[in-house]
Design a protein around this motif. Structure first.
Motif, mmCIF file in Angstrom:
data_model
loop_
_atom_site.group_PDB
_atom_site.id
_atom_site.type_symbol
_atom_site.label_atom_id
_atom_site.label_comp_id
_atom_site.label_asym_id
_atom_site.label_seq_id
_atom_site.Cartn_x
_atom_site.Cartn_y
_atom_site.Cartn_z
ATOM 1 N N THR A 127 -0.983 -5.165 -1.466
ATOM 2 C CA THR A 127 -2.382 -4.958 -1.095
ATOM 3 C C THR A 127 -2.499 -3.885 -0.022
ATOM 4 N N ALA A 128 -1.612 -3.931 0.963
ATOM 5 C CA ALA A 128 -1.626 -2.918 2.018
ATOM 6 C C ALA A 128 -1.314 -1.541 1.448
ATOM 7 N N ILE A 129 -0.378 -1.459 0.518
ATOM 8 C CA ILE A 129 -0.045 -0.169 -0.096
ATOM 9 C C ILE A 129 -1.246 0.398 -0.840
ATOM 10 N N VAL A 130 -1.938 -0.442 -1.583
ATOM 11 C CA VAL A 130 -3.112 0.010 -2.335
ATOM 12 C C VAL A 130 -4.209 0.465 -1.388
ATOM 13 N N LEU A 131 -4.438 -0.296 -0.316
ATOM 14 C CA LEU A 131 -5.525 0.036 0.599
ATOM 15 C C LEU A 131 -5.217 1.255 1.468
ATOM 16 N N ASP A 157 -3.291 6.372 -1.732
ATOM 17 C CA ASP A 157 -4.104 6.705 -2.908
ATOM 18 C C ASP A 157 -3.531 6.113 -4.183
ATOM 19 N N THR A 158 -2.561 5.236 -4.052
ATOM 20 C CA THR A 158 -1.900 4.653 -5.211
ATOM 21 C C THR A 158 -2.874 3.766 -5.981
ATOM 22 N N ALA A 159 -2.870 3.941 -7.274
ATOM 23 C CA ALA A 159 -3.733 3.118 -8.121
ATOM 24 C C ALA A 159 -3.134 1.731 -8.255
ATOM 25 N N ILE A 160 -3.996 0.763 -8.388
ATOM 26 C CA ILE A 160 -3.538 -0.628 -8.494
ATOM 27 C C ILE A 160 -2.713 -0.832 -9.765
ATOM 28 N N THR A 161 -2.997 -0.043 -10.803
ATOM 29 C CA THR A 161 -2.234 -0.203 -12.050
ATOM 30 C C THR A 161 -0.778 0.217 -11.878
ATOM 31 N N GLU A 162 -0.516 1.115 -10.935
ATOM 32 C CA GLU A 162 0.857 1.530 -10.690
ATOM 33 C C GLU A 162 1.653 0.465 -9.945
ATOM 34 N N LEU A 163 0.975 -0.427 -9.252
ATOM 35 C CA LEU A 163 1.652 -1.447 -8.450
ATOM 36 C C LEU A 163 1.530 -2.840 -9.050
ATOM 37 N N ILE A 164 1.085 -2.934 -10.284
ATOM 38 C CA ILE A 164 0.835 -4.247 -10.878
ATOM 39 C C ILE A 164 2.093 -5.111 -10.893
ATOM 40 N N PHE A 165 3.270 -4.504 -11.082
ATOM 41 C CA PHE A 165 4.504 -5.290 -11.110
ATOM 42 C C PHE A 165 4.806 -5.904 -9.746
#
Length: 93
Positions: free
Chosen positions: A59-63, A66-74
């Motif tokens: 959550t902190a990385i997404v916020l 500029d990383t999209a949440i779809t890139e961090l879904i795993f």
């Protein structure tokens, strides 16, 4: 006293495992899950807390980036599965 002995034994086992976890020639015992890790499933609230804490990093990385949440879904899947496992264990009791 017996609980202290069991705790010390668990800590020794965990320390040995940590020291040799990447040593492919080290004897791994009976192949069972180490007791300290196995005991974690006996306390489902700890699983839920660990899952919530595990959600904080993605959550902190997404916020903050500029990383999209779809890139961090795993990164979200493991903590969510830990939380679900804790909830299911609470329901099972």
């Amino acid at each position: 006293m017996k609980e202290d002995d069991k705790f010390l034994k668990d800590m020794e086992d965990l320390n040995e495992w940590q020291q040799n976890q990447y040593n492919p020639g080290h004897y791994i015992g009976t192949g069972r899950i180490p007791r300290p890790i196995l005991n974690l499933t006996k306390y489902p609230r700890l699983l839920i807390i660990a899952g919530v804490l595990g959600l904080i990093l993605p959550t902190a990385i997404v916020l903050l980036t500029d990383t999209a949440i779809t890139e961090l879904i795993f990164l979200f899947l493991t903590p969510i599965s830990i939380i679900i496992g804790g909830i299911l264990r609470i329901k099972g009791k």
